[in-house]
Design an enzyme around this catalytic site. Sequence first.
Site, PDB file in Angstrom:
ATOM      1  N   LYS A   1       0.822  -1.218   0.000  1.00 43.63           N
ATOM      2  CA  LYS A   1       0.000   0.000   0.000  1.00 43.63           C
ATOM      3  C   LYS A   1       0.851   1.261   0.000  1.00 43.63           C
ATOM      4  O   LYS A   1       2.049   1.227   0.274  1.00 43.63           O
ATOM      5  CB  LYS A   1      -0.957  -0.029   1.200  1.00 43.63           C
ATOM      6  CG  LYS A   1      -2.103  -1.030   0.967  1.00 43.63           C
ATOM      7  CD  LYS A   1      -3.173  -0.977   2.014  1.00 43.63           C
ATOM      8  CE  LYS A   1      -4.303  -1.951   1.606  1.00 43.63           C
ATOM      9  NZ  LYS A   1      -5.308  -2.098   2.655  1.00 43.63           N
TER      10      LYS A   1
ATOM     11  N   ARG B   1      -3.083  -9.714   5.820  1.00 43.20           N
ATOM     12  CA  ARG B   1      -3.542  -9.904   4.439  1.00 43.20           C
ATOM     13  C   ARG B   1      -2.422  -9.437   3.514  1.00 43.20           C
ATOM     14  O   ARG B   1      -2.093  -8.252   3.498  1.00 43.20           O
ATOM     15  CB  ARG B   1      -4.820  -9.080   4.241  1.00 43.20           C
ATOM     16  CG  ARG B   1      -5.461  -9.207   2.867  1.00 43.20           C
ATOM     17  CD  ARG B   1      -6.725  -8.341   2.803  1.00 43.20           C
ATOM     18  NE  ARG B   1      -7.310  -8.361   1.480  1.00 43.20           N
ATOM     19  CZ  ARG B   1      -6.889  -7.593   0.473  1.00 43.20           C
ATOM     20  NH1 ARG B   1      -5.899  -6.742   0.631  1.00 43.20           N
ATOM     21  NH2 ARG B   1      -7.479  -7.679  -0.707  1.00 43.20           N
TER      22      ARG B   1
HETATM   23  C1  7PJ Z   1      -8.108  -4.523   2.374  1.00 47.11           C
HETATM   24  C2  7PJ Z   1      -9.143  -5.394   2.081  1.00 47.11           C
HETATM   25  C3  7PJ Z   1      -7.721  -4.346   3.744  1.00 47.11           C
HETATM   26  C4  7PJ Z   1      -9.426  -5.932   4.297  1.00 47.11           C
HETATM   27  C5  7PJ Z   1      -8.399  -4.508   0.255  1.00 47.11           C
HETATM   28  C6  7PJ Z   1      -5.525  -3.494  -1.451  1.00 47.11           C
HETATM   29  C7  7PJ Z   1      -6.913  -2.939  -1.529  1.00 47.11           C
HETATM   30  N1  7PJ Z   1      -9.796  -6.109   3.031  1.00 47.11           N
HETATM   31  N2  7PJ Z   1      -9.322  -5.361   0.736  1.00 47.11           N
HETATM   32  N3  7PJ Z   1      -8.421  -5.080   4.660  1.00 47.11           N
HETATM   33  N4  7PJ Z   1      -7.633  -3.993   1.230  1.00 47.11           N
HETATM   34  N5  7PJ Z   1     -10.053  -6.603   5.276  1.00 47.11           N
HETATM   35  O1  7PJ Z   1      -5.292  -4.679  -1.191  1.00 47.11           O
HETATM   36  O2  7PJ Z   1      -4.598  -2.660  -1.665  1.00 47.11           O
HETATM   37  O3  7PJ Z   1      -6.832  -3.581   4.108  1.00 47.11           O
HETATM   38  S1  7PJ Z   1      -8.247  -4.136  -1.441  1.00 47.11           S
END
Ligand code: 7PJ
Length: 258
Positions: free
Chosen positions: A204, A238
């Site tokens: 990010k 994640r």
């Molecule tokens: C997140 C997500 C996050 C959760 C995305 C990316 C954007 N779900 N989905 N937390 N980010 N729970 O991966 O840059 O930070 S999409």
Amino acid sequence: MGILNVTPDSFSDGGKFAALDYALSHAEQMIRDGADIIDVGGESTRPGAPLVPAEEELRRVLPVLYALRECGTPVSLDTYKPALMKEAVLAGVDMINDINAFRAPGAIEAVRDSDCALCIMHMLDKPATMQDKPAYDDVVLEVTAFLRERIDTLAAAGIDRRRLWIDPGFGFGKTVEHNYALLKAGRRMVDELGVPLLAGVSRKSMIGAVTGKPVEGRLAGSIGGALAAVANGARIVRVHDVGETVDALKVWHAATGN
Ligand code: 7PJ
């Protein structure tokens, strides 16, 4: 938690079977690399990314969800659309990961009578405009209050609190300073809300802001962010780069017992 994007943008020549094939081999690779959960997503939520109609998102993710039923690894669906949640519950997913914290009309009803885990994420505003000068008086207090309200609303609807996960939503309506204040406050939020924490910082802009690296150069910075998240109380991270992050966490665990 390994990120599996099922967006066909890069497969305009190969068509949808190429996208499915690629998604499944990527999932298998992440499982070999040590992922404990695969998070399937069919719509990009980057600021300015096009919205995807529910029918199209279903066409993208449903074959993947069904194919992964046999894989032996828990599967999560990253969606904010109740229609997708319902189908995912029928397909037997283990978690619904909602960047909109089950605020869409019908979202709570879509997941209430299942037993899958539910991740409630904080997002200020909506993806198209969330990064237009995000402002808070106290970001940690406000995000904690938002998550508390969502936990209480889901519990009042009859959902067992033990199904819930919280996520401060790094990059979703936050400046770099907001993101790092939230990263540091992870343990406090877990203690106050009594719900385990999921954190996503992989690649990010908050990683780019500190390292000065473009998205393709953020591996090491993202691993640093994952370790910091775990040190600050996250129980799920994640990530895109599963093998590298698992190695870093194994050494971290051996050295600290955490
Ligand atoms: C997140 C997500 C996050 C959760 C995305 C990316 C954007 N779900 N989905 N937390 N980010 N729970 O991966 O840059 O930070 S999409």
